[in-house]
Design a protein around this motif. Structure first.
Motif, PDB file in Angstrom:
ATOM      1  N   SER A  60       0.854  -1.188   0.000  1.00 54.16           N
ATOM      2  CA  SER A  60       0.000   0.000   0.000  1.00 54.16           C
ATOM      3  C   SER A  60       0.886   1.232   0.000  1.00 54.16           C
ATOM      4  CB  SER A  60      -0.929   0.028   1.225  1.00 54.16           C
ATOM      5  OG  SER A  60      -0.193   0.280   2.401  1.00 54.16           O
ATOM      6  N   ALA A  61       0.346   2.317  -0.529  1.00 49.63           N
ATOM      7  CA  ALA A  61       1.103   3.564  -0.534  1.00 49.63           C
ATOM      8  C   ALA A  61       1.410   4.007   0.887  1.00 49.63           C
ATOM      9  CB  ALA A  61       0.313   4.638  -1.280  1.00 49.63           C
ATOM     10  N   ARG A  86       4.821   1.228  -0.151  1.00 46.16           N
ATOM     11  CA  ARG A  86       4.909   0.263  -1.255  1.00 46.16           C
ATOM     12  C   ARG A  86       3.766   0.557  -2.230  1.00 46.16           C
ATOM     13  NH1 ARG A  86       5.134  -5.753   0.867  1.00 46.16           N
ATOM     14  NH2 ARG A  86       5.606  -6.043  -1.357  1.00 46.16           N
ATOM     15  N   LEU A  87       4.061   1.310  -3.278  1.00 38.20           N
ATOM     16  CA  LEU A  87       3.035   1.687  -4.246  1.00 38.20           C
ATOM     17  C   LEU A  87       2.634   0.472  -5.065  1.00 38.20           C
ATOM     18  CD1 LEU A  87       1.407   4.012  -5.537  1.00 38.20           C
ATOM     19  CD2 LEU A  87       3.264   4.231  -7.207  1.00 38.20           C
ATOM     20  N   GLY A 108      -5.004   5.028  -7.380  1.00 40.49           N
ATOM     21  CA  GLY A 108      -3.634   5.267  -6.947  1.00 40.49           C
ATOM     22  C   GLY A 108      -2.718   4.085  -7.160  1.00 40.49           C
ATOM     23  N   GLU A 135       0.144   2.223  -9.709  1.00 38.75           N
ATOM     24  CA  GLU A 135       1.086   2.470 -10.799  1.00 38.75           C
ATOM     25  C   GLU A 135       0.700   1.601 -12.001  1.00 38.75           C
ATOM     26  OE1 GLU A 135       5.786   1.908 -12.031  1.00 38.75           O
ATOM     27  OE2 GLU A 135       5.132   1.410  -9.995  1.00 38.75           O
ATOM     28  N   ASN A 138       5.767  -5.430  -5.740  1.00 38.86           N
ATOM     29  CA  ASN A 138       4.574  -4.627  -5.488  1.00 38.86           C
ATOM     30  C   ASN A 138       3.502  -4.807  -6.561  1.00 38.86           C
ATOM     31  OD1 ASN A 138       5.754  -3.585  -3.180  1.00 38.86           O
ATOM     32  ND2 ASN A 138       6.612  -1.812  -4.236  1.00 38.86           N
TER      33      ASN A 138
END
Length: 480
Positions: free
Chosen positions: A146-147, A151-152, A173, A175, A200
């Motif tokens: 999680s952002a 961890r995007l 949200g 990538e 991720n």
């Protein structure tokens, strides 16, 4: 200046010269019979456009008797809110059986160790959005991605996958890692997908088939990668989900793309396309209910009571559930198989017609939905010539190509004959235009072929959207 509709086929103020324009809520309502007469006139004229059989996709059924039947089913529950299950137990039956039938069609019996489940959504975009949201939430809960945790999350998808995946990444949200496809096969290379995955990655995507070319990504290989890397695999069957299984039963070379493939964790399939239901219905199914359940929403502290929602929608029309259920149960496997037989045969005949012209080239190895281009001239010259004859293709780009999703209206013999004759003349026209150095007008916009996109594309697209929202959905100038 960019001309959104140089041939005058689209009016900013349709019917303003024939029917009253309502600028305010009428003080007194108009008679029902007057309004129904207006609606009847508009519907008849608009139906005539697709009844020719020259429109790509859009009206997948094209059977007025079937539409009348669905309308009757819809009308019985149009006023019902599917949210109120205690008052309307019919909606529990309809939705549960729709999901069960799609799970069966996607071979959920092959799933072991988990319990599959699904959601009925408002369309293909809705199914894709729900799937990607579910993967984001599931990865946050089970893998700490999680952002907020630094961890995007990322999604890996082929360039040919539907833009709804891009929209999902934008909204949630995530990538977006879009990878190229092989220009010859139009399929994604599993090795390229594998190289784009990291710790991720919440899910990868494959299409069955993709919208631009109608080709089916190598789902089995993608499944192996998903299992090896611990990521989900969403198969976008929005277009093919209700026709490819029956093509397989008929003996066409349709590779397995569903839950028979190890690693496949979710599938979207549009009931409002080749499921022949009304627009506004799709289904997304999951190999594990835990993934689906991850995107549930709860608000237990609201003053209005404990709020919970299994999907992004709140209130929904019970009519759509009733009509979708009615379509599926009425047609059955035999009915879907019979329509698939006609569509596959028509697509084969149309593609043979395309291949009879050396200047034209089919993109990849498609089945019921295909796209073709030319190395001899700009293929949009062909679209320019055929548009005044009633043909409405969809424009593709990189390379320029035109696309036809074959539906039931195309299965009439007269349509194939017209396609053959008109295409032959269009090819001759395209050769002449190319030799004269003239530019084609048509261009590539999803859902149609619209011209003029040569520079400042984003500004032009914004202008088109402004035209749709601020002009076409506004009112014509008041008469003096």
């Amino acid at each position: 200046m960019f001309d959104r509709d140089p041939e005058g086929t689209m009016s900013d103020f349709p019917y303003a010269d024939r029917f009253p324009v309502h600028r305010t809520l009428p003080e007194q309502g108009r008679p029902r019979e007057d309004l129904l007469a207006e609606l009847t006139a508009m519907a008849a004229e608009e139906d005539a456009v697709w009844e020719s059989g020259k429109i790509s996709g859009t009206m997948y059924c094209g059977d007025h008797e079937h539409y009348a039947y669905l309308t009757e089913a819809f009308a019985k529950f149009a006023h019902v809110n599917a949210l109120q299950r205690d008052m309307c137990p019919s909606q529990t039956k309809f939705e549960g059986e729709i999901i069960a039938m799609v799970l069966d069609l996607m071979h959920a019996e092959a799933v072991t160790g988990t319990r599959p489940g699904g959601l009925v959504t408002s369309g293909g975009t809705g199914s894709i959005l729900h799937a990607i949201l579910a993967y984001r939430e599931y990865a946050a809960a089970t893998r700490g991605i999680s952002a907020a945790a630094g961890r995007l999350p990322n999604l890996v998808k082929p360039e040919t996958a539907h833009p709804a995946f891009d929209k999902a990444c934008h909204l949630f949200g995530i990538e977006n890692r879009t990878v190229p496809v092989d220009p010859a096969t139009t399929l994604v290379d599993p090795a390229v997908v594998a190289a784009a995955i990291d710790d991720n990655t919440i899910a990868i995507v494959g299409s069955a088939g993709n919208y631009p070319y109608g080709t089916i990504d190598p789902i089995a290989e993608l499944g192996r990668i998903a299992l090896d890397r611990g990521a989900g695999l969403h198969v976008d069957g929005c277009l093919g989900g209700f026709i490819l299984p029956f093509g397989e039963e008929l003996g066409y070379p349709v590779p397995a793309f569903d839950f028979r493939v190890p690693g496949v964790t979710s599938i979207s399939a549009d009931t409002h396309k080749y499921g022949y239901a009304f627009k506004g219905s799709s289904v997304v199914v999951f190999s594990d209910k835990a993934i689906r359940n991850a995107q549930y929403f709860h608000q237990v502290g609201w003053s209005g009571g404990k709020y919970m929602s299994p999907g992004m929608d709140g209130s929904r029309s019970g009519g759509l559930l009733a009509a979708t259920w009615a379509s599926m149960v009425h047609l059955g496997r035999d009915g879907y198989r019979a329509y698939a037989r006609d569509i596959f045969a028509t697509a084969e005949a149309m593609m043979a017609t395309v291949r009879s012209h050396p200047e034209l080239r089919i993109m990849g190895a498609p089945t019921f939905c295909f796209s073709f281009t030319s190395d001899a001239f700009d293929i949009y010259h062909v679209a320019d010539f055929m548009k005044p004859r009633g043909w409405r293709f969809n424009g593709q780009q990189y390379p320029n190509a035109i696309h036809l999703a074959v539906t039931r209206p195309q299965t009439k013999a007269c349509v194939l004959e017209a396609f053959s004759a008109d295409l032959a003349e269009a090819v001759a026209y395209a050769r002449e235009q190319q030799a004269a150095g003239r530019l084609a007008h048509s261009g590539a916009i999803y859902g149609g072929v619209i011209g003029g996109l040569t520079s400042e594309v984003e500004a032009v697209m914004t202008m088109i959207m402004d035209g749709m929202l601020d002009t076409q959905q506004s009112l014509p100038p008041a008469r003096a």
